[in-house]
Design a protein around this motif. Structure first.
Motif, PDB file in Angstrom:
ATOM      1  N   PHE A 111      41.895  38.472  35.231  1.00 51.94           N
ATOM      2  CA  PHE A 111      41.626  37.474  36.263  1.00 51.94           C
ATOM      3  C   PHE A 111      40.999  36.262  35.581  1.00 51.94           C
ATOM      4  O   PHE A 111      39.999  36.404  34.861  1.00 51.94           O
ATOM      5  CB  PHE A 111      40.673  38.085  37.305  1.00 51.94           C
ATOM      6  CG  PHE A 111      40.125  37.111  38.315  1.00 51.94           C
ATOM      7  CD1 PHE A 111      40.904  36.076  38.825  1.00 51.94           C
ATOM      8  CD2 PHE A 111      38.824  37.240  38.786  1.00 51.94           C
ATOM      9  CE1 PHE A 111      40.390  35.184  39.762  1.00 51.94           C
ATOM     10  CE2 PHE A 111      38.303  36.362  39.727  1.00 51.94           C
ATOM     11  CZ  PHE A 111      39.086  35.330  40.208  1.00 51.94           C
ATOM     12  N   GLY A 130      40.413  33.917  43.002  1.00 52.25           N
ATOM     13  CA  GLY A 130      39.063  33.528  43.252  1.00 52.25           C
ATOM     14  C   GLY A 130      38.913  32.471  44.361  1.00 52.25           C
ATOM     15  O   GLY A 130      39.850  32.012  44.994  1.00 52.25           O
ATOM     16  N   CYS A 131      37.637  32.219  44.608  1.00 53.12           N
ATOM     17  CA  CYS A 131      37.292  31.231  45.646  1.00 53.12           C
ATOM     18  C   CYS A 131      37.994  29.904  45.399  1.00 53.12           C
ATOM     19  O   CYS A 131      38.343  29.187  46.347  1.00 53.12           O
ATOM     20  CB  CYS A 131      35.778  31.033  45.681  1.00 53.12           C
ATOM     21  SG  CYS A 131      34.883  32.507  46.224  1.00 53.12           S
ATOM     22  N   GLN A 157      35.671  38.321  34.769  1.00 55.24           N
ATOM     23  CA  GLN A 157      36.872  37.587  34.419  1.00 55.24           C
ATOM     24  C   GLN A 157      37.039  37.643  32.907  1.00 55.24           C
ATOM     25  O   GLN A 157      36.048  37.878  32.203  1.00 55.24           O
ATOM     26  CB  GLN A 157      36.782  36.163  34.915  1.00 55.24           C
ATOM     27  CG  GLN A 157      36.582  36.080  36.437  1.00 55.24           C
ATOM     28  CD  GLN A 157      36.709  34.664  37.009  1.00 55.24           C
ATOM     29  OE1 GLN A 157      37.162  33.743  36.358  1.00 55.24           O
ATOM     30  NE2 GLN A 157      36.285  34.497  38.272  1.00 55.24           N
ATOM     31  N   TYR A 174      32.508  44.909  42.696  1.00 59.97           N
ATOM     32  CA  TYR A 174      31.599  44.535  41.610  1.00 59.97           C
ATOM     33  C   TYR A 174      30.426  45.510  41.548  1.00 59.97           C
ATOM     34  O   TYR A 174      29.917  45.941  42.586  1.00 59.97           O
ATOM     35  CB  TYR A 174      31.026  43.138  41.841  1.00 59.97           C
ATOM     36  CG  TYR A 174      32.014  42.018  41.558  1.00 59.97           C
ATOM     37  CD1 TYR A 174      32.251  41.595  40.262  1.00 59.97           C
ATOM     38  CD2 TYR A 174      32.719  41.402  42.591  1.00 59.97           C
ATOM     39  CE1 TYR A 174      33.153  40.565  39.988  1.00 59.97           C
ATOM     40  CE2 TYR A 174      33.627  40.380  42.332  1.00 59.97           C
ATOM     41  CZ  TYR A 174      33.838  39.969  41.029  1.00 59.97           C
ATOM     42  OH  TYR A 174      34.725  38.960  40.753  1.00 59.97           O
ATOM     43  N   GLU A 199      39.890  32.237  36.450  1.00 67.55           N
ATOM     44  CA  GLU A 199      39.688  31.279  37.540  1.00 67.55           C
ATOM     45  C   GLU A 199      39.174  29.946  36.982  1.00 67.55           C
ATOM     46  O   GLU A 199      38.534  29.921  35.922  1.00 67.55           O
ATOM     47  CB  GLU A 199      38.661  31.876  38.525  1.00 67.55           C
ATOM     48  CG  GLU A 199      38.343  30.977  39.699  1.00 67.55           C
ATOM     49  CD  GLU A 199      37.442  31.662  40.738  1.00 67.55           C
ATOM     50  OE1 GLU A 199      36.921  32.757  40.465  1.00 67.55           O
ATOM     51  OE2 GLU A 199      37.288  31.065  41.825  1.00 67.55           O
ATOM     52  N   GLU A 201      39.550  42.180  41.478  1.00 62.51           N
ATOM     53  CA  GLU A 201      38.304  41.714  40.853  1.00 62.51           C
ATOM     54  C   GLU A 201      37.403  42.927  40.693  1.00 62.51           C
ATOM     55  O   GLU A 201      37.125  43.630  41.676  1.00 62.51           O
ATOM     56  CB  GLU A 201      37.592  40.662  41.717  1.00 62.51           C
ATOM     57  CG  GLU A 201      38.360  39.353  41.810  1.00 62.51           C
ATOM     58  CD  GLU A 201      37.603  38.244  42.541  1.00 62.51           C
ATOM     59  OE1 GLU A 201      36.346  38.253  42.519  1.00 62.51           O
ATOM     60  OE2 GLU A 201      38.273  37.382  43.127  1.00 62.51           O
ATOM     61  N   HIS A 231      31.993  42.734  48.382  1.00 63.01           N
ATOM     62  CA  HIS A 231      32.624  43.154  47.136  1.00 63.01           C
ATOM     63  C   HIS A 231      31.697  43.983  46.259  1.00 63.01           C
ATOM     64  O   HIS A 231      31.798  43.998  45.056  1.00 63.01           O
ATOM     65  CB  HIS A 231      33.238  41.992  46.367  1.00 63.01           C
ATOM     66  CG  HIS A 231      32.338  40.803  46.176  1.00 63.01           C
ATOM     67  ND1 HIS A 231      31.011  40.892  45.942  1.00 63.01           N
ATOM     68  CD2 HIS A 231      32.650  39.491  46.153  1.00 63.01           C
ATOM     69  CE1 HIS A 231      30.530  39.687  45.777  1.00 63.01           C
ATOM     70  NE2 HIS A 231      31.489  38.814  45.915  1.00 63.01           N
ATOM     71  N   ILE A 251      31.257  36.638  33.994  1.00 64.84           N
ATOM     72  CA  ILE A 251      30.977  38.002  34.460  1.00 64.84           C
ATOM     73  C   ILE A 251      31.373  39.033  33.379  1.00 64.84           C
ATOM     74  O   ILE A 251      30.821  38.991  32.286  1.00 64.84           O
ATOM     75  CB  ILE A 251      31.604  38.265  35.859  1.00 64.84           C
ATOM     76  CG1 ILE A 251      31.266  37.072  36.806  1.00 64.84           C
ATOM     77  CG2 ILE A 251      31.048  39.539  36.475  1.00 64.84           C
ATOM     78  CD1 ILE A 251      31.806  37.206  38.226  1.00 64.84           C
ATOM     79  N   TRP A 253      33.434  25.484  42.763  1.00 67.07           N
ATOM     80  CA  TRP A 253      32.257  25.938  42.023  1.00 67.07           C
ATOM     81  C   TRP A 253      31.310  24.812  41.644  1.00 67.07           C
ATOM     82  O   TRP A 253      30.216  25.070  41.144  1.00 67.07           O
ATOM     83  CB  TRP A 253      32.691  26.732  40.787  1.00 67.07           C
ATOM     84  CG  TRP A 253      33.348  28.012  41.195  1.00 67.07           C
ATOM     85  CD1 TRP A 253      34.690  28.266  41.251  1.00 67.07           C
ATOM     86  CD2 TRP A 253      32.701  29.202  41.657  1.00 67.07           C
ATOM     87  NE1 TRP A 253      34.916  29.540  41.714  1.00 67.07           N
ATOM     88  CE2 TRP A 253      33.707  30.138  41.973  1.00 67.07           C
ATOM     89  CE3 TRP A 253      31.358  29.574  41.843  1.00 67.07           C
ATOM     90  CZ2 TRP A 253      33.419  31.418  42.461  1.00 67.07           C
ATOM     91  CZ3 TRP A 253      31.073  30.841  42.318  1.00 67.07           C
ATOM     92  CH2 TRP A 253      32.100  31.749  42.627  1.00 67.07           C
ATOM     93  N   TRP A 284      28.235  42.454  37.462  1.00 68.41           N
ATOM     94  CA  TRP A 284      27.798  41.078  37.718  1.00 68.41           C
ATOM     95  C   TRP A 284      26.276  41.062  37.691  1.00 68.41           C
ATOM     96  O   TRP A 284      25.624  41.622  38.576  1.00 68.41           O
ATOM     97  CB  TRP A 284      28.338  40.641  39.076  1.00 68.41           C
ATOM     98  CG  TRP A 284      28.257  39.182  39.381  1.00 68.41           C
ATOM     99  CD1 TRP A 284      27.409  38.259  38.841  1.00 68.41           C
ATOM    100  CD2 TRP A 284      29.069  38.475  40.335  1.00 68.41           C
ATOM    101  NE1 TRP A 284      27.643  37.022  39.391  1.00 68.41           N
ATOM    102  CE2 TRP A 284      28.649  37.128  40.310  1.00 68.41           C
ATOM    103  CE3 TRP A 284      30.095  38.841  41.210  1.00 68.41           C
ATOM    104  CZ2 TRP A 284      29.233  36.155  41.135  1.00 68.41           C
ATOM    105  CZ3 TRP A 284      30.666  37.872  42.023  1.00 68.41           C
ATOM    106  CH2 TRP A 284      30.244  36.544  41.981  1.00 68.41           C
ATOM    107  N   ASN A 326      42.400  34.689  49.195  1.00 63.86           N
ATOM    108  CA  ASN A 326      41.366  35.414  48.455  1.00 63.86           C
ATOM    109  C   ASN A 326      40.114  35.507  49.323  1.00 63.86           C
ATOM    110  O   ASN A 326      39.659  34.495  49.866  1.00 63.86           O
ATOM    111  CB  ASN A 326      41.019  34.661  47.165  1.00 63.86           C
ATOM    112  CG  ASN A 326      39.763  35.206  46.486  1.00 63.86           C
ATOM    113  OD1 ASN A 326      39.800  36.259  45.859  1.00 63.86           O
ATOM    114  ND2 ASN A 326      38.646  34.503  46.614  1.00 63.86           N
ATOM    115  N   GLU A 327      39.587  36.687  49.472  1.00 62.23           N
ATOM    116  CA  GLU A 327      38.347  36.883  50.231  1.00 62.23           C
ATOM    117  C   GLU A 327      38.344  35.998  51.477  1.00 62.23           C
ATOM    118  O   GLU A 327      37.412  35.211  51.714  1.00 62.23           O
ATOM    119  CB  GLU A 327      37.119  36.635  49.342  1.00 62.23           C
ATOM    120  CG  GLU A 327      37.053  37.621  48.185  1.00 62.23           C
ATOM    121  CD  GLU A 327      35.736  37.629  47.410  1.00 62.23           C
ATOM    122  OE1 GLU A 327      34.845  36.814  47.699  1.00 62.23           O
ATOM    123  OE2 GLU A 327      35.595  38.480  46.504  1.00 62.23           O
TER     124      GLU A 327
END
Ligand code: AHR
Length: 534
Positions: A50, A97-98, A383, A279, A52, A333, A247, A388, A121, A337, A205-206
């Motif tokens: 993953f 991802g976000c 990722q 996570y 991002e 994912e 998550h 992370i 981000w 974390w 995503n989410e």
């Protein structure tokens, strides 16, 4: 020697004395592997990635730019390409991802200057750090990365702020032959006449969180609108819906239930995969990431083992709506974390030191995925670089593999092999946890078979004692065996830019006795054994 190991050692010695002999090889663990019962294929995609547009994952991580002094191929860091090829990276999930639910793919095509746009981000980036999205890395650069490393693309569509039309145009841009649609001709004009042949599509995503803060019913409606008129070009798409809300430990089942309820009666909207994010969340821990005690060590590994329970619970729930289990789990994912504060640099948002502990967490997680090969069709570590649970840290011309990287290397033989049942008989460990001590498995692992070769991976989480394992085959004979190990004298060991080889693989002696494999597994270690079966 702690009490448990004292007890274990005493038991072994007593057995030897009773027999009137000192045992040649007193096993702490008996493992029985049943190659004759080899089951489903372990999807190679379980070992997926993953990446991002977050912190330094893409820029300064993977993408260094075509004019960079750092060795690169078409702007992509050469060292990254080489190392990803080496582990046979099967896929990359991109662009988030976000980030995905704010990303408009047209911003990332065509030659410079590409527009500068807002990055989700940015809001979390420290003051003074420019995290504007420059769009230098778009779909063509992403597909170039896939092709250079032999990996398949897995794209996350923008459901949160995009439209079905924008999505369908992206599908056309990626998959239509250049002479069939103007948007595909545009792809050719931008340098790629051949279709990108994207099979894996994540629809948002989410969506319960950063992807639109929706209710499951709202998302189900959008899901149908996004997939119903999916442009029918090869390859047949594998469509992934957003799964459980939360998550980590806070994950609940209501979203999954609500989504599948709302999908009942629909006949055009296939769901091939359900995305699940899990996570091991230590963002609220008081301990530093790079220095920790026994409690922190075991807590992290035990939480990794919980992945099994999360998979089983979701699988059972999905079976209520899909008894034949067409829909598989896509754990797109996962990772440990930790709390912020030890980033490589302020711009490297969510980067963290990765130690031997994270390597063992990786190993036990992969063993869970392997053991549930019938349920998990894909998993993507979050990722791959600078964020992370990373395999690499990079900054400018500095680069290092983390201990996590080596676990991907050790587990390579499982990719595309058939899962083989194994029984492990080993004392449980009593470890610090909860309000005092808790139990956890003394050894965990998984096995698989491909081309007459048995792959066996085992993790000894004990901080105190090595263990000896005797591996018996329920059918066939072990004709040859070899092993590698990942460990270090210091449980907090890690690789840094200055000491990139501190934690690395080493050969481990194994012996064959009457068709049985015997191996001494060091404490806090992961072992990968390859056995030729005759
Ligand atoms: O991996 C970091 C973020 O975690 C992802 O963008 C998001 O999907 C998840 O919440």
């Amino acid at each position: 020697m702690n009490r448990r190991n004292l007890l274990r050692a005493t038991a072994c010695t007593t057995a030897g004395l009773l027999a009137g002999l000192r045992p040649a090889f007193a096993a702490d663990a008996e493992i029985e592997v049943s190659p004759q019962d080899a089951g489903p294929e372990i999807s190679p995609h379980i070992y997926g990635h993953f990446i991002e547009h977050l912190g330094a994952v893409i820029y300064d991580g993977i993408w260094v730019g075509r004019d960079s002094k750092i060795a690169n191929v078409d702007g992509i860091r050469r060292r990254f390409i080489e190392d990803m090829k080496r582990i046979g990276a099967p896929n990359y999930r991109w662009p988030g991802g976000c980030f995905a639910d704010g990303y408009h793919w047209r911003d990332g095509i065509g030659r410079a200057p590409r527009p500068r746009t807002y990055n989700y981000w940015q809001g979390q980036t420290p003051p003074g750090v420019d995290h504007t999205e420059t769009n230098q890395f778009g779909i063509h650069e992403f597909i170039r990365l896939c092709r250079l490393t032999g990996a398949e693309p897995y794209l996350a569509a923008n459901v949160g702020s995009g439209s079905p039309q924008e999505f369908h145009d992206w599908v056309l841009y990626c998959n239509a032959p250049a002479n069939t649609a103007s948007v595909a001709a545009e792809r050719a004009a931008n340098g790629d006449p051949e279709p990108f042949s994207v099979k894996w599509w994540g629809v948002g995503n989410e969506s319960w969180g950063c992807g639109g803060d929706m209710k499951p019913q709202e998302y189900a409606t959008l899901y149908r609108r996004f997939v119903t008129q999916f442009p029918a070009y090869a390859p047949r798409p594998y469509l992934v819906a957003v799964g459980p809300r939360g998550h980590s430990r806070d994950m609940d089942l209501e979203w999954t239930t609500g989504f599948f309820e709302a999908m009942q009666g629909g006949h055009r909207s296939r769901v091939d995969g359900l995305s699940m994010h899990f996570y091991t969340d230590f963002r609220n821990s008081k301990e530093k990431v790079s220095t920790f005690g026994a409690r922190g060590w075991y807590d992290v590994i035990r939480e990794g083992l919980r992945t099994e329970n999360v998979i089983e619970r979701h699988w059972a729930l999905m079976g209520n709506y899909d008894p034949n289990h067409h829909t598989k789990l896509i754990v797109d994912e996962w990772g440990v974390w930790y709390r912020p504060g030890e980033e490589t640099a302020p711009a490297h948002l969510l980067s963290q030191p990765l130690t031997l502990r994270d390597a063992l967490h990786t190993a036990v997680t992969f063993d869970v995925f392997n053991r549930h090969a019938d349920k998990v069709a894909m998993a993507n570590v979050a990722q791959t670089i600078n964020c992370i649970h990373s395999l690499f840290l990079a900054q400018g011309d500095r680069f290092t593999r983390t201990p996590v990287y080596y676990v991907f290397e050790m587990y390579k033989n499982h990719m595309g092999a058939r899962a083989v049942p194994l029984k492990v008989r080993c004392d449980e460990l009593s470890v610090p946890g909860g309000d005092g001590t808790v139990k956890m498995p003394g050894l965990s692992g998984s096995a698989s078979l491909k081309d007459g070769k048995l792959a066996l991976t085992l993790t000894n989480p004990s901080l105190d004692s090595p263990l000896t394992a005797r591996i018996k085959l329920a059918s066939g004979t072990a004709a040859e065996a070899r092993a590698i190990v990942l460990t270090h004298a210091d449980m907090t060991a890690r690789n840094t830019f200055d000491r990139p080889e501190e934690v690395k693989l080493a050969p481990l002696p194994v012996s064959l006795r009457g068709g049985t494999v015997e191996v001494a597994i060091p404490k806090h270690a992961v072992v990968s054994i390859e056995v030729r079966v005759s």
